[in-house]
Design a protein around this motif. Sequence first.
Motif, PDB file in Angstrom:
ATOM      1  N   LYS A 105      83.907  24.347 -21.445  1.00  0.00           N
ATOM      2  CA  LYS A 105      83.041  23.304 -21.990  1.00  0.00           C
ATOM      3  C   LYS A 105      81.739  23.172 -21.194  1.00  0.00           C
ATOM      4  CE  LYS A 105      86.686  20.498 -24.086  1.00  0.00           C
ATOM      5  NZ  LYS A 105      87.452  19.228 -24.029  1.00  0.00           N
ATOM      6  N   SER A 106      81.775  23.590 -19.914  1.00  0.00           N
ATOM      7  CA  SER A 106      80.567  23.534 -19.089  1.00  0.00           C
ATOM      8  C   SER A 106      79.643  24.733 -19.342  1.00  0.00           C
ATOM      9  CB  SER A 106      80.938  23.486 -17.599  1.00  0.00           C
ATOM     10  OG  SER A 106      81.514  24.721 -17.179  1.00  0.00           O
ATOM     11  N   PHE A 107      80.157  25.763 -20.039  1.00  0.00           N
ATOM     12  CA  PHE A 107      79.357  26.946 -20.346  1.00  0.00           C
ATOM     13  C   PHE A 107      78.422  26.660 -21.524  1.00  0.00           C
ATOM     14  CE2 PHE A 107      82.429  30.469 -18.650  1.00  0.00           C
ATOM     15  CZ  PHE A 107      82.257  29.966 -17.380  1.00  0.00           C
ATOM     16  N   ASN A 108      77.254  27.270 -21.479  1.00  0.00           N
ATOM     17  CA  ASN A 108      76.300  27.159 -22.581  1.00  0.00           C
ATOM     18  C   ASN A 108      75.502  28.459 -22.657  1.00  0.00           C
ATOM     19  OD1 ASN A 108      75.161  25.683 -24.725  1.00  0.00           O
ATOM     20  ND2 ASN A 108      73.389  25.172 -23.481  1.00  0.00           N
ATOM     21  N   ASN A 109      75.262  28.952 -23.875  1.00  0.00           N
ATOM     22  CA  ASN A 109      74.591  30.247 -24.057  1.00  0.00           C
ATOM     23  C   ASN A 109      75.349  31.360 -23.327  1.00  0.00           C
ATOM     24  OD1 ASN A 109      72.490  29.259 -25.682  1.00  0.00           O
ATOM     25  ND2 ASN A 109      71.303  28.649 -23.881  1.00  0.00           N
ATOM     26  N   HIS A 110      76.657  31.266 -23.319  1.00  0.00           N
ATOM     27  CA  HIS A 110      77.482  32.236 -22.624  1.00  0.00           C
ATOM     28  C   HIS A 110      77.847  33.403 -23.531  1.00  0.00           C
ATOM     29  CE1 HIS A 110      80.126  29.382 -24.645  1.00  0.00           C
ATOM     30  NE2 HIS A 110      81.074  30.306 -24.667  1.00  0.00           N
ATOM     31  N   ILE A 111      78.636  34.313 -22.996  1.00  0.00           N
ATOM     32  CA  ILE A 111      79.081  35.504 -23.731  1.00  0.00           C
ATOM     33  C   ILE A 111      80.586  35.420 -23.942  1.00  0.00           C
ATOM     34  CG2 ILE A 111      79.281  38.029 -23.659  1.00  0.00           C
ATOM     35  CD1 ILE A 111      76.829  37.957 -21.738  1.00  0.00           C
ATOM     36  N   ILE A 112      81.020  35.737 -25.146  1.00  0.00           N
ATOM     37  CA  ILE A 112      82.447  35.816 -25.446  1.00  0.00           C
ATOM     38  C   ILE A 112      82.817  37.283 -25.614  1.00  0.00           C
ATOM     39  CG2 ILE A 112      84.283  35.187 -27.044  1.00  0.00           C
ATOM     40  CD1 ILE A 112      82.691  32.719 -27.801  1.00  0.00           C
ATOM     41  N   LEU A 113      83.792  37.729 -24.850  1.00  0.00           N
ATOM     42  CA  LEU A 113      84.250  39.117 -24.910  1.00  0.00           C
ATOM     43  C   LEU A 113      85.662  39.155 -25.459  1.00  0.00           C
ATOM     44  CD1 LEU A 113      84.067  42.160 -24.268  1.00  0.00           C
ATOM     45  CD2 LEU A 113      84.788  41.627 -21.926  1.00  0.00           C
ATOM     46  N   ALA A 114      85.826  39.761 -26.636  1.00  0.00           N
ATOM     47  CA  ALA A 114      87.149  39.904 -27.249  1.00  0.00           C
ATOM     48  C   ALA A 114      87.677  41.297 -26.941  1.00  0.00           C
ATOM     49  CB  ALA A 114      87.064  39.681 -28.753  1.00  0.00           C
ATOM     50  N   GLY A 115      88.710  41.367 -26.117  1.00  0.00           N
ATOM     51  CA  GLY A 115      89.287  42.655 -25.751  1.00  0.00           C
ATOM     52  C   GLY A 115      89.063  42.972 -24.289  1.00  0.00           C
ATOM     53  N   TYR A 116      90.178  43.207 -23.560  1.00  0.00           N
ATOM     54  CA  TYR A 116      90.090  43.504 -22.124  1.00  0.00           C
ATOM     55  C   TYR A 116      90.757  44.847 -21.824  1.00  0.00           C
ATOM     56  CZ  TYR A 116      90.174  42.558 -17.079  1.00  0.00           C
ATOM     57  OH  TYR A 116      89.984  42.612 -15.718  1.00  0.00           O
ATOM     58  N   GLY A 117      90.506  45.801 -22.712  1.00  0.00           N
ATOM     59  CA  GLY A 117      91.012  47.146 -22.483  1.00  0.00           C
ATOM     60  C   GLY A 117      90.054  47.927 -21.592  1.00  0.00           C
ATOM     61  N   ARG A 118      90.062  49.249 -21.731  1.00  0.00           N
ATOM     62  CA  ARG A 118      89.182  50.067 -20.891  1.00  0.00           C
ATOM     63  C   ARG A 118      87.711  49.779 -21.146  1.00  0.00           C
ATOM     64  NH1 ARG A 118      91.565  55.917 -22.188  1.00  0.00           N
ATOM     65  NH2 ARG A 118      91.655  54.906 -24.236  1.00  0.00           N
ATOM     66  N   VAL A 119      87.362  49.655 -22.429  1.00  0.00           N
ATOM     67  CA  VAL A 119      85.968  49.347 -22.768  1.00  0.00           C
ATOM     68  C   VAL A 119      85.611  47.934 -22.318  1.00  0.00           C
ATOM     69  CG1 VAL A 119      84.315  49.076 -24.643  1.00  0.00           C
ATOM     70  CG2 VAL A 119      85.966  50.951 -24.713  1.00  0.00           C
ATOM     71  N   GLY A 120      86.516  46.989 -22.562  1.00  0.00           N
ATOM     72  CA  GLY A 120      86.269  45.609 -22.188  1.00  0.00           C
ATOM     73  C   GLY A 120      86.081  45.431 -20.697  1.00  0.00           C
ATOM     74  N   LYS A 121      86.893  46.105 -19.896  1.00  0.00           N
ATOM     75  CA  LYS A 121      86.768  46.007 -18.440  1.00  0.00           C
ATOM     76  C   LYS A 121      85.438  46.569 -17.957  1.00  0.00           C
ATOM     77  CE  LYS A 121      91.733  46.137 -17.478  1.00  0.00           C
ATOM     78  NZ  LYS A 121      92.860  46.931 -16.970  1.00  0.00           N
ATOM     79  N   THR A 122      85.002  47.679 -18.585  1.00  0.00           N
ATOM     80  CA  THR A 122      83.708  48.259 -18.225  1.00  0.00           C
ATOM     81  C   THR A 122      82.577  47.301 -18.555  1.00  0.00           C
ATOM     82  OG1 THR A 122      84.570  50.487 -18.671  1.00  0.00           O
ATOM     83  CG2 THR A 122      82.185  50.246 -18.552  1.00  0.00           C
ATOM     84  N   ILE A 123      82.663  46.666 -19.715  1.00  0.00           N
ATOM     85  CA  ILE A 123      81.655  45.672 -20.116  1.00  0.00           C
ATOM     86  C   ILE A 123      81.626  44.532 -19.122  1.00  0.00           C
ATOM     87  CG2 ILE A 123      81.056  43.954 -21.867  1.00  0.00           C
ATOM     88  CD1 ILE A 123      82.253  45.854 -23.957  1.00  0.00           C
ATOM     89  N   LEU A 124      82.809  44.052 -18.739  1.00  0.00           N
ATOM     90  CA  LEU A 124      82.892  42.903 -17.835  1.00  0.00           C
ATOM     91  C   LEU A 124      82.377  43.245 -16.448  1.00  0.00           C
ATOM     92  CD1 LEU A 124      83.759  40.000 -18.140  1.00  0.00           C
ATOM     93  CD2 LEU A 124      86.014  40.615 -17.282  1.00  0.00           C
ATOM     94  N   ASN A 125      82.601  44.458 -15.996  1.00  0.00           N
ATOM     95  CA  ASN A 125      82.054  44.888 -14.706  1.00  0.00           C
ATOM     96  C   ASN A 125      80.540  44.758 -14.693  1.00  0.00           C
ATOM     97  OD1 ASN A 125      84.501  45.522 -13.501  1.00  0.00           O
ATOM     98  ND2 ASN A 125      84.474  47.640 -14.207  1.00  0.00           N
ATOM     99  N   LYS A 126      79.928  45.207 -15.774  1.00  0.00           N
ATOM    100  CA  LYS A 126      78.473  45.153 -15.887  1.00  0.00           C
ATOM    101  C   LYS A 126      77.979  43.712 -15.951  1.00  0.00           C
ATOM    102  CE  LYS A 126      74.451  47.209 -16.595  1.00  0.00           C
ATOM    103  NZ  LYS A 126      73.847  48.129 -15.637  1.00  0.00           N
ATOM    104  N   LEU A 127      78.621  42.901 -16.781  1.00  0.00           N
ATOM    105  CA  LEU A 127      78.185  41.511 -16.957  1.00  0.00           C
ATOM    106  C   LEU A 127      78.377  40.702 -15.674  1.00  0.00           C
ATOM    107  CD1 LEU A 127      79.642  40.749 -20.508  1.00  0.00           C
ATOM    108  CD2 LEU A 127      77.267  41.272 -19.922  1.00  0.00           C
ATOM    109  N   SER A 128      79.480  40.940 -14.967  1.00  0.00           N
ATOM    110  CA  SER A 128      79.749  40.171 -13.750  1.00  0.00           C
ATOM    111  C   SER A 128      78.752  40.499 -12.648  1.00  0.00           C
ATOM    112  CB  SER A 128      81.180  40.440 -13.257  1.00  0.00           C
ATOM    113  OG  SER A 128      81.363  41.812 -12.956  1.00  0.00           O
TER     114      SER A 128
END
Length: 339
Positions: A105-128
């Motif tokens: 609820k404190s987030f605004n203009n955030h990103i929602i990532l659906a899927g934490y597989g190999r592609v999802g983890k790579t995406i999250l590494n970049k975003l983090s």
Amino acid sequence: MNSIRHKIFLAISFFILLIFLGVVVYHYFSHFSWVDALYMTVITITTVGFGEVHPLTDMDKVFTVVLIFLSIGIYGYGVSIVSEFILNNRIFENIINKRMENKIKSFNNHIILAGYGRVGKTILNKLSSYDKQVVVIEKNMDELNENHIKSKNIVFLNEDATKDEVLLKAGIKRAKTMMISLGDDADNLFIVLTARQLNPSIRIISRATNMTIKKKLKLAGSNQVILPYKIGGEYMASLLVSPDLVEFMQQLSMEERNVKTNLEEISFEDCPVEFHNKSIAELHLRKRTGCTVIGFKKPNGEYVINPEPSTKIIKDSNIIVLGQVDQIKKLNELLNIKA
């Protein structure tokens, strides 16, 4: 839930009835005063062992033993109910989920990532690495990255992203971007349709396995559709044709922001009002920050490489700048953008 509440009510009722029974018996049969009878009952069922207020007859002692056994039985019944309540309602899990919901609820203009597989983890590494606020939705969270868990800007929801209520819980109406990287094209297509319905203005980036699905995802409302296998093949071919250029471009988009140079995309909305409808030359970005404008995205999505200095920053346009880390930092400070 109602069954457990009923059991809790029974346990409390038994406990009150036991106290009433003890007070009545000690008062009428043992001839204790009402206060002494209550005191004797309480110290007996709580087993504190303060001692009797008056000498007990054999019958009084027998009743006291029975009272103790009854109290132990009620205590055991109460403990079993509490244990059942905790296990059935996953009370600790609910507390954690509540904290996550408050954080989302404190987030605004955030990103929602659906899927934490190999592609999802790579995406999250970049975003983090860019400190982006991300809500990750994944049904099977068997192997979570420790750095992702510790990040204050990442929240995990162990839910099904195809459900409307889950997307709403993830704050889709306040989110800026939705990234969909599930392995099932049908699920990806369904999520695109749902996300576009819940938030018509959200930017949606989806994964696909072939060109046919890509077209369907576009029609469903996805702004961009990525084919990982196509990108991987093109990347390998580029390494053969122009390896130095590929390596140079890779350096500009490293996951860690400790490289000497970097690319940054600045939208019209990110610019202060005084930058609106001004030409690139009038912005004096090179002089003020050291960054160089190397690209311009028109409102219709067309890209211009090395745009003319007379090109104006208009609504729905973006500029792409190249600079060293300290220069990019100066640019972000100038535009009041959080790095």
